[in-house]
Design a protein around this motif. Structure first.
Motif, short mmCIF file in Angstrom:
data_model
loop_
_atom_site.label_atom_id
_atom_site.label_comp_id
_atom_site.label_asym_id
_atom_site.label_seq_id
_atom_site.Cartn_x
_atom_site.Cartn_y
_atom_site.Cartn_z
N LEU A 140 0.83 -1.20 0.00
CA LEU A 140 0.00 0.00 0.00
C LEU A 140 0.86 1.26 0.00
O LEU A 140 0.47 2.29 -0.56
CB LEU A 140 -0.93 -0.01 1.21
CG LEU A 140 -1.86 1.18 1.40
CD1 LEU A 140 -2.78 1.36 0.20
CD2 LEU A 140 -2.69 1.00 2.68
N ALA A 141 2.04 1.19 0.61
CA ALA A 141 2.93 2.35 0.65
C ALA A 141 3.30 2.80 -0.75
O ALA A 141 3.27 4.00 -1.07
CB ALA A 141 4.18 2.03 1.46
N ASP A 142 3.66 1.85 -1.62
CA ASP A 142 4.03 2.20 -2.99
C ASP A 142 2.85 2.83 -3.72
O ASP A 142 3.01 3.80 -4.47
CB ASP A 142 4.51 0.97 -3.74
CG ASP A 142 5.83 0.44 -3.21
OD1 ASP A 142 6.60 1.22 -2.62
OD2 ASP A 142 6.10 -0.77 -3.38
N ALA A 143 1.66 2.26 -3.50
CA ALA A 143 0.47 2.79 -4.17
C ALA A 143 0.16 4.20 -3.70
O ALA A 143 -0.16 5.09 -4.51
CB ALA A 143 -0.72 1.87 -3.91
N VAL A 144 0.27 4.44 -2.40
CA VAL A 144 0.02 5.78 -1.86
C VAL A 144 1.06 6.77 -2.37
O VAL A 144 0.74 7.90 -2.75
CB VAL A 144 0.00 5.75 -0.32
CG1 VAL A 144 0.05 7.16 0.26
CG2 VAL A 144 -1.23 5.02 0.18
N ALA A 145 2.32 6.35 -2.40
CA ALA A 145 3.39 7.24 -2.88
C ALA A 145 3.15 7.67 -4.32
O ALA A 145 3.33 8.84 -4.67
CB ALA A 145 4.74 6.55 -2.75
N ARG A 146 2.71 6.73 -5.17
CA ARG A 146 2.45 7.06 -6.58
C ARG A 146 1.30 8.06 -6.70
O ARG A 146 1.40 9.06 -7.42
CB ARG A 146 2.13 5.79 -7.37
CG ARG A 146 3.33 4.90 -7.66
CD ARG A 146 3.00 3.87 -8.72
NE ARG A 146 1.90 2.99 -8.31
CZ ARG A 146 2.06 1.86 -7.61
NH1 ARG A 146 3.26 1.49 -7.22
NH2 ARG A 146 1.02 1.12 -7.30
N VAL A 147 0.21 7.80 -6.00
CA VAL A 147 -0.95 8.66 -6.10
C VAL A 147 -0.69 10.03 -5.50
O VAL A 147 -1.13 11.06 -6.02
CB VAL A 147 -2.17 7.99 -5.42
CG1 VAL A 147 -3.31 8.98 -5.24
CG2 VAL A 147 -2.65 6.80 -6.25
N ARG A 149 1.82 11.78 -5.59
CA ARG A 149 2.58 12.68 -6.48
C ARG A 149 1.66 13.58 -7.30
O ARG A 149 2.07 14.64 -7.76
CB ARG A 149 3.47 11.86 -7.41
CG ARG A 149 4.57 11.10 -6.69
CD ARG A 149 5.53 10.41 -7.66
NE ARG A 149 6.42 9.51 -6.94
CZ ARG A 149 6.37 8.19 -6.99
NH1 ARG A 149 5.48 7.60 -7.78
NH2 ARG A 149 7.20 7.44 -6.29
N VAL A 150 0.40 13.14 -7.48
CA VAL A 150 -0.52 13.90 -8.33
C VAL A 150 -1.77 14.37 -7.60
O VAL A 150 -2.57 15.10 -8.16
CB VAL A 150 -0.93 13.06 -9.56
CG1 VAL A 150 0.28 12.77 -10.44
CG2 VAL A 150 -1.62 11.76 -9.15
N SER A 151 -1.95 13.94 -6.36
CA SER A 151 -3.16 14.31 -5.63
C SER A 151 -2.89 14.36 -4.13
O SER A 151 -2.19 13.50 -3.60
CB SER A 151 -4.28 13.31 -5.91
OG SER A 151 -5.43 13.60 -5.14
N ARG A 152 -3.46 15.33 -3.44
CA ARG A 152 -3.25 15.42 -1.99
C ARG A 152 -4.12 14.44 -1.21
O ARG A 152 -3.90 14.20 -0.04
CB ARG A 152 -3.51 16.83 -1.49
CG ARG A 152 -4.97 17.28 -1.55
CD ARG A 152 -5.18 18.53 -0.69
NE ARG A 152 -4.20 19.54 -0.97
CZ ARG A 152 -4.48 20.81 -1.26
NH1 ARG A 152 -5.74 21.19 -1.33
NH2 ARG A 152 -3.53 21.68 -1.49
N GLY A 153 -5.12 13.85 -1.87
CA GLY A 153 -5.99 12.88 -1.21
C GLY A 153 -6.20 11.65 -2.06
O GLY A 153 -5.99 11.67 -3.27
N ALA A 154 -6.61 10.57 -1.42
CA ALA A 154 -6.93 9.33 -2.13
C ALA A 154 -7.96 8.57 -1.32
O ALA A 154 -8.11 8.78 -0.11
CB ALA A 154 -5.69 8.48 -2.33
N LEU A 155 -8.68 7.68 -1.99
CA LEU A 155 -9.62 6.80 -1.34
C LEU A 155 -9.10 5.38 -1.49
O LEU A 155 -8.85 4.92 -2.61
CB LEU A 155 -11.00 6.95 -1.98
CG LEU A 155 -12.19 6.35 -1.23
CD1 LEU A 155 -12.30 6.92 0.18
CD2 LEU A 155 -13.48 6.60 -2.00
N LEU A 156 -8.90 4.69 -0.37
CA LEU A 156 -8.42 3.32 -0.39
C LEU A 156 -9.62 2.40 -0.51
O LEU A 156 -10.55 2.46 0.30
CB LEU A 156 -7.64 3.00 0.90
CG LEU A 156 -6.62 4.05 1.37
CD1 LEU A 156 -5.92 3.55 2.63
CD2 LEU A 156 -5.62 4.37 0.28
N ALA A 157 -9.63 1.53 -1.52
CA ALA A 157 -10.78 0.68 -1.80
C ALA A 157 -11.14 -0.18 -0.59
O ALA A 157 -10.27 -0.80 0.02
CB ALA A 157 -10.49 -0.20 -3.01
N ASN A 158 -12.42 -0.19 -0.25
CA ASN A 158 -12.95 -0.98 0.87
C ASN A 158 -12.20 -0.69 2.17
O ASN A 158 -12.02 -1.58 3.00
CB ASN A 158 -12.88 -2.48 0.55
CG ASN A 158 -13.67 -2.84 -0.69
OD1 ASN A 158 -13.20 -2.62 -1.81
ND2 ASN A 158 -14.85 -3.39 -0.50
#
Length: 207
Positions: A140-147, A149-158
């Motif tokens: 999940l760390a790699d996924a969060v790091a990638r996102v 870079r382009v957005s200050r927020g993200a939604l983690l599925a489920n």
């Protein structure tokens, strides 16, 4: 702010989020970046019952300096900070309406919520969906790091939302706005709805 003041601010916001039902049980975590590491809420802790001295202090590579053992999702916060150097606080919740949206099958993974209000666009901006990972999975760390870079927020599925900002007040305001927008989105599903136009949103978008 001094480190002590930051610890007290984490406690204050944690209690407020818990009291208003934005997090339950021992779910959710909060961090603040320090010049030499970060403060993060401890593992298996209720945000409504935090104590300043129990909050974990980590050094720049994740070693515990003081406090209780850190949240098992501390790596998520570290990954976020590595990608967004200007941000100084991160909040991650399992808030009901945002989690509900994260479970839907017909949302746009590149931008989960439409521009319903100007305040959502200004505080959150684009909100990508990160695929599901089991709790504590460090992929999940790699996924969060990638996102991040382009957005200050993200939604983690489920799972729930994560968002950062220049300080803890602003990060909390942003995740509150995100949760309210998720609620509006679920209420409006199936109804004829007027969203902001692409041009209107572009003038407001912070990302």
């Amino acid at each position: 702010m001094s480190e002590r003041e930051l610890r007290e601010q984490i406690v204050e916001h944690g209690r407020s989020l818990y009291a208003r039902g934005l997090t339950a049980g021992s779910s959710g975590n909060i961090s603040v970046r320090l010049p030499d590491g970060m403060l993060v809420t401890p593992t298996n802790s209720c945000l409504g019952r935090l104590e300043p001295d129990e909050i974990t202090k980590l050094d720049s590579i994740g070693n515990v300096i003081s406090g209780r053992p850190p949240s098992k999702e501390a790596f998520l916060h570290q990954a976020y900070y590595q990608s967004r150097q200007s941000e100084r606080a991160v909040v991650h919740l399992h808030s009901t309406w945002s989690v509900a949206v994260s479970c839907l099958t017909d949302i746009n993974p590149n931008d989960v919520l439409p521009p319903i209000t100007a305040y959502f666009v200004m505080r959150v901006g684009r909100l990508p969906l990160i695929p599901y990972f089991p709790p504590g999975d460090e992929q999940l760390a790699d996924a969060v790091a990638r996102v991040a870079r382009v957005s200050r927020g993200a939604l983690l599925a489920n799972h729930g939302p994560v968002i950062g900002a220049v300080d803890l007040d602003q990060a909390v305001y942003a995740i509150e706005e995100l949760e309210e927008t998720a609620k509006l989105f679920m209420i409006l599903r199936g109804l004829p709805t007027r969203f902001l136009t692409a041009s209107q949103a572009e003038k407001l978008n912070p990302s």
